[in-house]
Enzyme design. Structure first.
Site, short mmCIF file in Angstrom:
data_model
loop_
_atom_site.label_atom_id
_atom_site.label_comp_id
_atom_site.label_asym_id
_atom_site.label_seq_id
_atom_site.Cartn_x
_atom_site.Cartn_y
_atom_site.Cartn_z
N SER A 130 -9.18 2.37 2.55
CA SER A 130 -8.17 3.06 1.76
C SER A 130 -7.16 2.12 1.09
O SER A 130 -6.34 2.57 0.28
CB SER A 130 -7.41 4.06 2.63
OG SER A 130 -6.79 3.42 3.73
N SER A 160 -10.24 -0.04 6.47
CA SER A 160 -9.45 0.17 5.25
C SER A 160 -8.82 -1.08 4.67
O SER A 160 -8.38 -1.07 3.52
CB SER A 160 -8.35 1.20 5.51
OG SER A 160 -8.91 2.44 5.87
N LYS A 165 0.83 -1.20 0.00
CA LYS A 165 0.00 0.00 0.00
C LYS A 165 0.87 1.26 0.00
O LYS A 165 1.93 1.30 0.63
CB LYS A 165 -0.90 -0.03 1.25
CG LYS A 165 -1.89 1.13 1.36
CD LYS A 165 -2.73 0.97 2.61
CE LYS A 165 -3.74 2.10 2.77
NZ LYS A 165 -4.60 1.91 3.95
#
Length: 577
Positions: A215, A239, A140
Site C-alpha cells: 500500500s 506494503s 505515506k
C-alpha cells in the site's frame, strides 16, 4: 476465470442482490461521498498549485540553481553537503518540490502538500545541523501530519485533519528533515495496488500499464521517479517491500516495536495477528541506514515510551564477519516466476563467491500459515472491522472480489468452501477460514502463531543462521491484478506474522529468456490463481526484480548489513558486465 471462480461469483452475486435494497437506501450517502471526493480532488489541485507557485518563485529568484546537480546526489552525499554548508537547504527543498510536481503530473503519486514545510525550512536555519538537516521527506498517506487528513483512500476520512504529527514525523522534524508531501495509497490500504476513488490510480514510473505496488505505492513511485530522496511507509503484508520491488528501490520493514506506530492509522484497527512494521524507502541501502540512525534516538523513546531504547548498533552494521545465510527460492506456496527465482540463485552465487556460507532453508508449514493463520488472523471478526471502512463508500473495482468474499455471511462462506473444494482447493481453504471466531478461538490462534514463530526460530537456530535470503514478489503486476491475487503475498506476509525485520534490494531485471520461460509456468498448484499470476507479470522485460533479506527480531542493523552486502556485490557485477 475458471470454473471455481465462476461458481463463487455466481453464488456471491445472489448474496449481493439481497443487499441491493439496503444499498439503494444508502444511495444518498453515496452521492454525498462522490461530491466530497470531487471537492477533495479540487483542493489537491489548489495545493499542488501552491507548490508550483512556490517552486516557480524560487526558480525566478535563483536562476543559477542547477537542479540536476542536486537530484543526482545520494542521500548520504546530499546530507553531507547540507551539513557542511556547501548546499543550501532552500536549493534542495525547492528542487525536490519542483521535481515532485513534475513527477506527479505523470504518475499521480502526490496527494497533499504539507505547506507548513516552507515555514519549517526558515526555522531550520536557526537550528543545529542534525543528521537529516534540510532533507525533504515524503510521507505515506496513513501517517498523521498535523492539519492534514490521513484518508486511507476513503471519503469518510476526509475533513478530519490530524491534531498532531505521528511520532515518526515528529522525530524526523527534530532531526532536521522537512516532510513536504503525502503520497497515494489503495482504498483501505489492504491491497498491493495503488488506486482509490478520491485520488485515482498511481502508475509505475517504469511502465504506466503496471502498478507501483501497495500500500506504500505512492512512496515507491515518487522515490523511483526522483521526486523524493527518502520516504516513510508501513507494512502489514508487504506494503513497503512489494512497492520497493515493483519500482526497483530499497526498503526496510522494521520489527513491529522498533519504530513508533503512535499516530499512524490502520485499515483494521485492533488486529494484532499480523504485526505492522514501519520503515524507510529510498534509492539505496545507505539511505535506509542513515534514516534508521536518525530515527533510533532518545526523541523516539521519549515521545513513545512503548518503543525500546535501542540506538542504532554501529558495531553490528559495520562488521565484516562472513555471514551464514539461509536461502530458499520458493516458499512452496507461491512459485516464483523465472526472474524471481533467478534473482535469488544469482545473488546466492555472488554471496558464496564473496566468502559467505549459504545453507538451504525451507519455511515450515507454509500452507498452515497461509490458511489456518493468515486468513483467520486478518478476519477473525468475520471481516466486520475491515468492512466498516466501506460503509457509505463507493468501492474501487479492483478490490471488489475481496469485498464480495468478506460480505458473504458465514454460512455462505462455508457452503462455497464445500462447493469449490474439488475445483480450487486453495480458495476453499481461504473461504473456510474467513468466518467469525469466538474470543476463545482467537486466543487459540494467538497461541498457534507463537508456536509457529518458535518452530521457525528453532529451525533457524538449528542451522546456525545469521540471516535469510529469499524471493519477493515481482516484477510489477499489471494494474488491477493485485486484487485478484491476495494469496501471492505469501513471501512477504510470512515475516509480518513472524515479526522479523525484512528488507528489499533490487538485483536484476526481467530478461527475454525469463519471459519465454514464463510460458511454461504452472505454479505449485496449477490452479486459477497460478494462471492469473502469469497474466499479472507478463510483459515485464526490463522491469526490476529484487530479493528479500531477513533477520531475527530486533536485528535491523544485521538485516541492513546483509542488504548492503547484496547491493555492493550486485553493483560490482553490473559494472563488470
Amino acid at each position: 476465470m475458471g470454473a471455481g471462480a465462476s461458481a463463487v461469483s455466481a453464488l456471491l452475486c445472489g448474496a449481493a442482490a439481497a443487499a441491493l435494497l439496503l444499498r439503494w437506501r444508502g444511495s444518498s450517502g453515496l452521492r454525498r461521498a462522490v461530491g466530497e471526493a470531487g471537492r477533495r480532488r479540487r483542493r489537491r489541485q489548489l495545493a499542488l498549485g501552491r507548490m508550483e507557485e512556490a517552486a516557480g518563485r524560487f526558480r525566478e529568484q535563483n536562476p543559477d540553481v542547477d537542479a540536476d546537480s542536486v537530484l543526482c546526489l545520494s542521500l548520504v552525499e546530499l546530507s553531507a553537503k547540507l551539513r557542511d554548508g556547501s548546499l543550501s537547504p532552500d536549493w534542495v527543498f525547492y528542487t525536490y518540490m519542483d521535481k515532485a510536481l513534475r513527477v506527479t503530473k505523470e504518475i499521480n503519486c502526490v496527494t497533499d502538500y504539507l505547506q507548513e514545510s516552507e515555514s519549517q525550512l526558515q526555522q531550520l536555519k536557526r537550528q543545529k545541523k542534525d543528521l537529516l538537516y534540510g532533507v525533504p521527506v515524503s510521507i505515506k498517506d496513513s501517517l498523521n501530519c498535523k492539519g492534514h487528513d490521513s484518508t486511507l483512500g476513503l471519503v469518510k476520512r476526509l475533513n478530519q485533519p490530524a491534531a498532531e504529527d505521528c511520532v515518526v514525523v515528529q522525530v524526523l522534524k527534530r532531526r532536521g528533515a522537512l516532510p513536504f508531501v503525502k503520497t497515494n495509497v489503495p482504498q483501505s490500504l489492504l491491497s498491493y495496488d495503488c488506486n482509490n476513488l478520491i485520488f485515482g490510480q498511481t502508475v509505475n514510473p517504469l511502465d504506466h500499464s503496471k502498478t507501483p505496488g501497495g500500500s506504500s505505492g505512492g512512496e515507491g513511485a515518487l522515490i523511483r521517479s526522483g521526486g523524493s530522496i527518502l520516504g516513510i511507509g508501513t507494512d502489514v503484508g508487504g506494503s513497503l517491500r512489494i512497492p520497493a520491488a515493483f519500482c526497483g528501490i530499497c526498503s526496510l520493514k522494521a520489527t513491529g516495536g522498533r519504530l513508533s506506530k503512535k499516530g499512524i492509522v490502520f485499515s483494521i484497527p485492533g488486529q494484532k495477528s499480523a504485526v505492522v512494521g514501519v520503515g524507510p524507502m529510498a534509492r539505496d541501502v545507505d539511505s535506509l541506514v542513515l534514516c534508521m540512525r536518525a530515527l533510533l534516538c532518545e526523541d523516539m523513546y521519549h515521545l513513545d515510551p512503548t518503543v525500546p531504547p535501542m540506538p542504532f548498533n554501529e558495531e553490528v552494521f559495520s562488521s565484516s564477519r562472513p555471514l551464514r545465510i539461509g536461502y530458499y527460492d520458493t516458499d512452496s506456496f507461491t512459485m516464483p516466476g523465472p526472474s524471481m527465482r533467478r534473482a535469488v540463485l544469482e545473488t546466492k552465487q555472488l554471496l558464496e563467491n564473496a566468502g559467505h556460507t549459504l545453507v538451504p532453508f525451507k519455511p515450515c508449514r507454509i500452507e498452515d500459515l497461509m490458511f489456518a493463520i493468515c486468513a483467520r488472523g486478518f478476519f477473525a471478526d468475520g471481516c466486520s472491522t475491515f468492512l466498516d471502512n466501506f460503509k457509505g463508500e463507493r468501492e474501487d473495482p479492483n478490490i471488489k472480489q475481496l469485498l464480495l468474499l468478506c460480505r458473504a455471511p458465514d454460512w455462505l462462506k462455508s457452503l462455497l468452501s464445500w462447493i469449490v473444494k474439488p475445483i480450487v482447493p486453495r480458495l476453499a481453504k481461504v473461504l473456510g477460514n474467513m468466518n467469525e471466531r469466538s474470543v476463545k478461538e482467537l486466543w487459540k490462534l494467538h497461541c498457534d502463531i507463537e508456536e509457529y514463530r518458535q518452530e521457525f526460530i528453532a529451525e533457524w537456530r538449528k542451522l546456525d543462521l545469521d540471516v535469510v535470503l529469499c524471493s519477493v514478489l515481482g516484477p510489477a503486476f499489471q494494474v488491477g491484478f493485485p486484487g485478484k491475487l491476495s494469496v501471492a503475498t505469501s513471501s512477504t506476509i510470512l515475516y509480518n506474522y513472524l515479526d522479523f525485520p525484512a528488507g528489499v534490494v533490487p538485483v536484476t531485471a526481467v530478461t527475454e529468456e525469463d519471459e519465454e520461460e514464463l510460458k511454461t509456468y504452472r505454479g505449485h498448484y496449477n490452479d486459477w490463481w497460478d494462471k492469473v499470476f502469469v497474466k499479472a507479470i507478463q510483459g515485464g522485460v526490463g522491469l526490476p526484480v529484487a530479493v528479500q533479506c531477513v533477520a531475527l527480531p530486533w536485528q535491523e542493523e544485521l538485516c541492513l548489513r546483509f542488504m548492503k552486502e547484496v547491493e555492493t556485490l550486485t553493483r560490482r557485477r553490473q559494472r563488470n558486465l
